[in-house]
Design a protein around this motif. Structure first.
Motif, PDB file in Angstrom:
ATOM      1  N   LYS A  19      -4.845  11.231  -2.212  1.00 40.85           N
ATOM      2  CA  LYS A  19      -5.436  11.204  -0.872  1.00 40.85           C
ATOM      3  C   LYS A  19      -6.925  11.508  -0.889  1.00 40.85           C
ATOM      4  O   LYS A  19      -7.687  10.955  -0.100  1.00 40.85           O
ATOM      5  N   HIS A  37     -17.795   4.174  -7.974  1.00 39.86           N
ATOM      6  CA  HIS A  37     -16.705   3.286  -8.405  1.00 39.86           C
ATOM      7  C   HIS A  37     -15.723   4.047  -9.290  1.00 39.86           C
ATOM      8  O   HIS A  37     -14.504   3.850  -9.189  1.00 39.86           O
ATOM      9  N   ARG A  71       0.836  -1.181   0.000  1.00 38.86           N
ATOM     10  CA  ARG A  71       0.000   0.000   0.000  1.00 38.86           C
ATOM     11  C   ARG A  71       0.879   1.242   0.000  1.00 38.86           C
ATOM     12  O   ARG A  71       1.237   1.746   1.062  1.00 38.86           O
ATOM     13  N   ALA A  76     -13.321   5.960  -7.196  1.00 34.37           N
ATOM     14  CA  ALA A  76     -12.341   5.061  -6.576  1.00 34.37           C
ATOM     15  C   ALA A  76     -11.257   4.649  -7.569  1.00 34.37           C
ATOM     16  O   ALA A  76     -10.074   4.567  -7.225  1.00 34.37           O
ATOM     17  N   VAL A  77     -11.657   4.407  -8.818  1.00 35.34           N
ATOM     18  CA  VAL A  77     -10.693   4.005  -9.848  1.00 35.34           C
ATOM     19  C   VAL A  77      -9.700   5.127 -10.122  1.00 35.34           C
ATOM     20  O   VAL A  77      -8.484   4.911 -10.199  1.00 35.34           O
ATOM     21  N   LYS A 127      -0.243   7.495   0.135  1.00 35.19           N
ATOM     22  CA  LYS A 127      -1.088   8.358  -0.685  1.00 35.19           C
ATOM     23  C   LYS A 127      -0.392   9.690  -0.948  1.00 35.19           C
ATOM     24  O   LYS A 127       0.372  10.183  -0.123  1.00 35.19           O
ATOM     25  N   GLU A 134      -5.284   3.303 -16.121  1.00 31.05           N
ATOM     26  CA  GLU A 134      -4.641   2.111 -15.567  1.00 31.05           C
ATOM     27  C   GLU A 134      -3.319   1.819 -16.262  1.00 31.05           C
ATOM     28  O   GLU A 134      -2.384   1.316 -15.644  1.00 31.05           O
ATOM     29  N   PRO A 160       0.345   5.859 -11.454  1.00 35.36           N
ATOM     30  CA  PRO A 160       0.407   7.121 -10.713  1.00 35.36           C
ATOM     31  C   PRO A 160       1.430   8.118 -11.254  1.00 35.36           C
ATOM     32  O   PRO A 160       1.209   9.319 -11.215  1.00 35.36           O
ATOM     33  N   ASN A 218      -3.113   7.433  -7.012  1.00 36.63           N
ATOM     34  CA  ASN A 218      -2.684   7.195  -5.625  1.00 36.63           C
ATOM     35  C   ASN A 218      -2.911   8.460  -4.796  1.00 36.63           C
ATOM     36  O   ASN A 218      -2.065   8.864  -3.994  1.00 36.63           O
ATOM     37  N   LYS A 270      -8.988   7.722  -8.167  1.00 36.89           N
ATOM     38  CA  LYS A 270      -8.197   7.962  -6.950  1.00 36.89           C
ATOM     39  C   LYS A 270      -7.054   6.966  -6.849  1.00 36.89           C
ATOM     40  O   LYS A 270      -5.919   7.319  -6.509  1.00 36.89           O
ATOM     41  N   ARG A 271      -7.330   5.706  -7.176  1.00 34.11           N
ATOM     42  CA  ARG A 271      -6.295   4.668  -7.132  1.00 34.11           C
ATOM     43  C   ARG A 271      -5.270   4.877  -8.245  1.00 34.11           C
ATOM     44  O   ARG A 271      -4.072   4.676  -8.038  1.00 34.11           O
TER      45      ARG A 271
END
Length: 339
Positions: free
Chosen positions: A69, A57, A35, A60-61, A38, A250, A254, A67, A63-64
């Motif tokens: 906060k 969703h 992990r 969330a995608v 962030k 994807e 990041p 990476n 944000k991930r």
């Protein structure tokens, strides 16, 4: 046949004395290796959301993918809909209201002959007709829905009734009666017509429900209708031309997604801006008003202030004084670096 499932045995805890001495123990509070920490990322990501994905969703995608906060979206887009979903990261979340208040554009398909309880293809049919409108009839009906009109939202909507969402009440079988609300529709045009369905383009303001528009149009034409496909093509200053999809995010990771990040102030292009000195910027960042001087300084209205090209605050000018309502900490104008 024995229908009793086997009983799963709980794992036996290993006493501390039996643990291997060479097994390193991570320090208390340390992040897990899988992990990564962030990051403070601020800006707008203009996501081209696909059909089937919820807005939550999608946030969330994104944000991930960065990476980041903190993240949030500017206007829910139904799972059945595709298109523009602006997602704010970090300090950009403070500008979400400006985007949500902006104009929106849609391209949607109305399937004629069936009205559903959700006003879209997911719902249960509640009225049917064998009639199908001609293109000329659809075009003749559209002007009645342009301008400032009263619109009854769909029963399956996020509007609250005595503290509960209308769609929750409808799913529980309660009869939901929603009052008409004023909305602004600036443009409606038939893009395609194919007998049993029509593709329509719309430009409208905040709070307009395209599903309700299809429902009411079908009732006016006497043939009923529901939205079978919906795509949002613009939200405020953001359009399809600058959008990216989930696959692109994807693939970038990041460290490689910087090209998909728009500046925080992009959301503020509908209001004026003013450049301020470092001393004035520090005052604004402490929530204190400043006097705007100069022949071209605005005397009234909403503006945003920058210092050295970096966003500092958004506020209202009252008799030549800028009163900040939102202040931003974007690194270059932090109090520590400007002192």
């Amino acid at each position: 046949m024995n229908d009793v499932p086997p009983v799963e045995q709980a794992p036996v805890p290993v006493p501390p004395a039996m643990r291997r001495a060479d097994t390193p123990r991570p320090p208390r509070g340390a992040p897990r290796p899988d992990r990564p920490k962030k990051r403070d990322v601020s800006g707008w990501v203009i996501l081209d959301k696909g059909v089937g994905m919820t807005s939550t969703h999608a946030v969330a995608v994104v944000k991930r993918a960065f990476n980041a906060k903190k993240a949030g979206h500017a206007g829910t887009l139904d799972p059945l809909a595709s298109g523009i979903l602006p997602i704010a990261l970090g300090e950009a979340t403070k500008t979400v209201p400006f985007v949500m208040d902006g104009r929106k554009a849609y391209r949607f398909t109305v399937a004629w002959g069936v009205e559903t309880d959700t006003d879209d293809a997911e719902g249960r049919p509640v009225a049917t007709s064998e009639a199908r409108p001609a293109r000329e009839a659809v075009e003749a009906a559209l002007p009645a829905f342009v301008g400032a009109i009263e619109q009854v939202p769909p029963r399956y909507s996020a509007i609250k009734i005595q503290g509960e969402r209308a769609y929750d009440l409808a799913r529980d079988g309660e009869v939901v009666e929603l009052a008409a609300r004023p909305v602004q529709i600036d443009r409606l045009a038939v893009a395609e017509h194919h007998g049993d369905h029509t593709v329509i383009e719309a430009e409208c303001g905040k709070g307009t429900y395209v599903r309700a528009l299809a429902r009411d149009l079908g009732r006016m034409l006497g043939c009923y209708g529901h939205v079978s496909a919906l795509r949002r093509t613009r939200v405020g200053p953001f359009s399809e031309a600058e959008a990216c999809d989930v696959a692109a995010l994807e693939a970038g990771g990041p460290d490689g997604n910087g090209a998909h990040l728009r500046p925080v102030e992009t959301a503020l292009d509908a209001i004026a801006s003013v450049a301020v000195s470092r001393d004035m910027a520090l005052r604004l960042m402490r929530g204190q008003p400043v006097i705007l001087r100069g022949r071209d300084a605005p005397v009234e209205g909403k503006i945003f202030a920058t210092c050295g090209g970096i966003l500092v605050a958004v506020g209202d000018v009252e008799r030549g004084e800028l009163v900040p309502h939102r202040v931003f900490h974007l690194g270059g104008t932090s109090a520590g670096r400007m002192a």
